[in-house]
Design an enzyme around this catalytic site. Sequence first.
Site, PDB file in Angstrom:
ATOM      1  N   ARG A 278      49.511  38.442  22.492  1.00 29.31           N
ATOM      2  CA  ARG A 278      48.850  37.629  20.972  1.00 29.31           C
ATOM      3  C   ARG A 278      49.817  37.617  19.974  1.00 29.31           C
ATOM      4  NH1 ARG A 278      50.333  44.798  20.549  1.00 29.31           N
ATOM      5  NH2 ARG A 278      49.198  45.537  21.890  1.00 29.31           N
TER       6      ARG A 278
ATOM      7  N   CYS B 177      48.076  49.140  17.654  1.00 36.64           N
ATOM      8  CA  CYS B 177      47.299  50.274  17.899  1.00 36.64           C
ATOM      9  C   CYS B 177      47.937  50.614  16.268  1.00 36.64           C
ATOM     10  CB  CYS B 177      47.150  51.174  18.649  1.00 36.64           C
ATOM     11  SG  CYS B 177      48.506  51.739  18.982  1.00 36.64           S
TER      12      CYS B 177
ATOM     13  N   GLN C  79      53.275  57.867  15.001  1.00 35.04           N
ATOM     14  CA  GLN C  79      52.382  57.728  15.654  1.00 35.04           C
ATOM     15  C   GLN C  79      52.600  58.365  16.715  1.00 35.04           C
ATOM     16  OE1 GLN C  79      53.888  52.748  14.734  1.00 35.04           O
ATOM     17  NE2 GLN C  79      53.660  53.419  17.266  1.00 35.04           N
TER      18      GLN C  79
ATOM     19  N   HIS D 269      47.290  58.050  15.794  1.00 34.99           N
ATOM     20  CA  HIS D 269      48.362  57.919  14.592  1.00 34.99           C
ATOM     21  C   HIS D 269      47.918  57.852  13.580  1.00 34.99           C
ATOM     22  CE1 HIS D 269      49.472  56.134  18.581  1.00 34.99           C
ATOM     23  NE2 HIS D 269      50.140  54.414  18.199  1.00 34.99           N
TER      24      HIS D 269
HETATM   25  N1  NAP Z   1      48.488  53.475  24.342  1.00 37.72           N
HETATM   26  C1  NAP Z   1      48.165  53.494  23.123  1.00 37.72           C
HETATM   27  O1  NAP Z   1      47.907  53.658  22.692  1.00 37.72           O
HETATM   28  C2  NAP Z   1      47.545  51.671  23.618  1.00 37.72           C
HETATM   29  C3  NAP Z   1      47.391  50.766  22.388  1.00 37.72           C
HETATM   30  C4  NAP Z   1      47.138  49.555  22.108  1.00 37.72           C
HETATM   31  C5  NAP Z   1      47.651  48.513  22.964  1.00 37.72           C
HETATM   32  N2  NAP Z   1      47.626  49.600  24.428  1.00 37.72           N
HETATM   33  C6  NAP Z   1      48.422  48.941  25.756  1.00 37.72           C
HETATM   34  O2  NAP Z   1      47.418  49.060  26.699  1.00 37.72           O
HETATM   35  C7  NAP Z   1      47.872  48.725  27.969  1.00 37.72           C
HETATM   36  C8  NAP Z   1      48.000  50.271  28.372  1.00 37.72           C
HETATM   37  O3  NAP Z   1      48.738  51.402  27.671  1.00 37.72           O
HETATM   38  P1  NAP Z   1      48.435  52.691  28.370  1.00 37.72           P
HETATM   39  O4  NAP Z   1      48.930  53.512  27.341  1.00 37.72           O
HETATM   40  O5  NAP Z   1      47.007  53.153  28.832  1.00 37.72           O
HETATM   41  O6  NAP Z   1      49.175  53.034  29.486  1.00 37.72           O
HETATM   42  P2  NAP Z   1      49.566  53.952  30.466  1.00 37.72           P
HETATM   43  O7  NAP Z   1      49.045  55.526  30.249  1.00 37.72           O
HETATM   44  O8  NAP Z   1      50.931  54.337  31.104  1.00 37.72           O
HETATM   45  O9  NAP Z   1      48.882  53.520  32.030  1.00 37.72           O
HETATM   46  C9  NAP Z   1      49.038  52.274  32.440  1.00 37.72           C
HETATM   47  C10 NAP Z   1      48.085  51.796  33.182  1.00 37.72           C
HETATM   48  O10 NAP Z   1      48.005  50.698  33.672  1.00 37.72           O
HETATM   49  C11 NAP Z   1      48.007  50.817  35.355  1.00 37.72           C
HETATM   50  N3  NAP Z   1      48.978  49.716  36.405  1.00 37.72           N
HETATM   51  C12 NAP Z   1      50.904  50.176  36.069  1.00 37.72           C
HETATM   52  N4  NAP Z   1      51.122  49.245  36.867  1.00 37.72           N
HETATM   53  C13 NAP Z   1      50.010  48.503  37.783  1.00 37.72           C
HETATM   54  C14 NAP Z   1      50.000  47.397  38.101  1.00 37.72           C
HETATM   55  N5  NAP Z   1      51.086  46.853  38.810  1.00 37.72           N
HETATM   56  N6  NAP Z   1      48.561  46.947  38.199  1.00 37.72           N
HETATM   57  C15 NAP Z   1      47.664  47.305  38.260  1.00 37.72           C
HETATM   58  N7  NAP Z   1      47.738  48.203  36.660  1.00 37.72           N
HETATM   59  C16 NAP Z   1      48.963  48.499  37.145  1.00 37.72           C
HETATM   60  C17 NAP Z   1      48.225  52.079  35.678  1.00 37.72           C
HETATM   61  O11 NAP Z   1      47.989  53.471  37.344  1.00 37.72           O
HETATM   62  P3  NAP Z   1      48.257  54.225  37.328  1.00 37.72           P
HETATM   63  O12 NAP Z   1      47.344  55.088  37.590  1.00 37.72           O
HETATM   64  O13 NAP Z   1      48.573  53.428  39.150  1.00 37.72           O
HETATM   65  O14 NAP Z   1      49.620  54.634  37.215  1.00 37.72           O
HETATM   66  C18 NAP Z   1      47.432  52.720  34.179  1.00 37.72           C
HETATM   67  O15 NAP Z   1      46.312  52.819  35.044  1.00 37.72           O
HETATM   68  C19 NAP Z   1      49.193  48.184  27.833  1.00 37.72           C
HETATM   69  O16 NAP Z   1      49.809  47.523  27.886  1.00 37.72           O
HETATM   70  C20 NAP Z   1      49.305  49.021  26.124  1.00 37.72           C
HETATM   71  O17 NAP Z   1      50.532  48.416  25.122  1.00 37.72           O
HETATM   72  C21 NAP Z   1      48.126  51.034  24.527  1.00 37.72           C
END
Ligand code: NAP
Length: 356
Positions: free
Chosen positions: A113, A142, A169, A264
């Site tokens: 970013r 976010c 959050q 949030h």
């Molecule tokens: N949550 C939010 O509000 C938010 C907001 C803005 C940005 N983000 C960003 O978005 C991203 C995802 O966040 P999230 O909250 O959705 O996380 P999450 O619920 O923990 O999901 C992570 C995802 O990544 C997959 N994953 C983990 N290790 C991997 C690998 N080595 N190769 C391929 N896939 C892999 C997981 O697969 P499995 O199902 O197999 O575990 C799952 O599908 C992060 O970078 C986070 O910083 C999140």
Amino acid sequence: MKHSADRSSCLKKAPSLRVGVIGATGMVGQELVRLLERRGSFPVGELVPFSSGSQRRTVSFRGRRLAAGPVDQAALASCSLVFFVSSDEVSRRLAPGLAGRGIWTIDDSSAFRLDPGVPLVIPEVNAHVLKRSSRLIAGPNCTMTPLAVAAVALHRGAGIKEVRLATYQSVSGAGRSALEEFFLQVHEKGRLRVEGRAPVLGGSAHSALPGPIAYNVIPQVGGFDAEGRSVEENKVAGELRKVWEAPSLKVSVTAVRVPVVRGHAMAAWLTLGRPLSPAAARAAISRTPGLKLFPDGDYPTPLAVADTEPVCVGRIRKGATSRELCLWLAYDNLLKGAALNSVQIAEELLRRGWLA
Ligand SMILES: NC(=O)c1ccc[n+]([C@@H]2O[C@H](COP(=O)([O-])OP(=O)(O)OC[C@H]3O[C@@H](n4cnc5c(N)ncnc54)[C@H](OP(=O)(O)O)[C@@H]3O)[C@@H](O)[C@H]2O)c1
């Protein structure tokens, strides 16, 4: 009107695309897949979902269950566009290589970013920074995205000098494992409360967050730096300066995790370069796309706005001086805070005719 006509003709002419989603089974990834299906604005010919591969997982798309296995380089190489919604580490390892091969790569992690060579994009705010030659595009944090949208009109009209924020959050912002822990804690604490004992959790019950979040509030989102600022607080400040192209903007943030599942909220105090009445601020804010303005006396809450697309703004009022304004925001962190912004970036690429 002309804009929407151009847009629809572009969408009609657009080819069907092979679209990869790395992290399709996570909190953001599932929403992203749902948006690609629900918005109908994006011509996905084939969806190619990936997960960590640690368990057998599937995602549902257009009535079919698709296997989401581990990342497969050959399958990725044939995509026109790949969304990264997994982790910083995965994005660092894979995204630059794909972009280098000409594949459009939209990354929701924080890995790139603040890289000066990577556009950090919120389409309503700074679509002009997109370049046909920059195939790796970052979506912001976010917490920052909704504020950047809500206050951009004030910034352009009255020159915001300083932003102070207190955030509230939700647990889904920390990913699926944090949310699973939260539900377990609620269950355990609820039982303890019924039995009349003190609601104390064992140490093993909170590995995803710094402490138990059920019935609690934690003023820490990410680790602290040497000056005591958290990762999240630094992200918000750095990313807001980049997106608004305002390197001297003063930003102070206290980022707080609250026991809310999804959505949030934040209180914002803005110091402007010139006086602006709350009425004038409301008029300016109401012209920004992607916002829903609540009438005086009413306000949005995370529960009420969960699973809706706009950034919701309420309680616009004068601060301590005529150059200070206070606002309240609530929005869905998984949508405009993450997946929706990424899909809107892709829609903008499509509108420009850059996706083939
Ligand atoms: N949550 C939010 O509000 C938010 C907001 C803005 C940005 N983000 C960003 O978005 C991203 C995802 O966040 P999230 O909250 O959705 O996380 P999450 O619920 O923990 O999901 C992570 C995802 O990544 C997959 N994953 C983990 N290790 C991997 C690998 N080595 N190769 C391929 N896939 C892999 C997981 O697969 P499995 O199902 O197999 O575990 C799952 O599908 C992060 O970078 C986070 O910083 C999140």
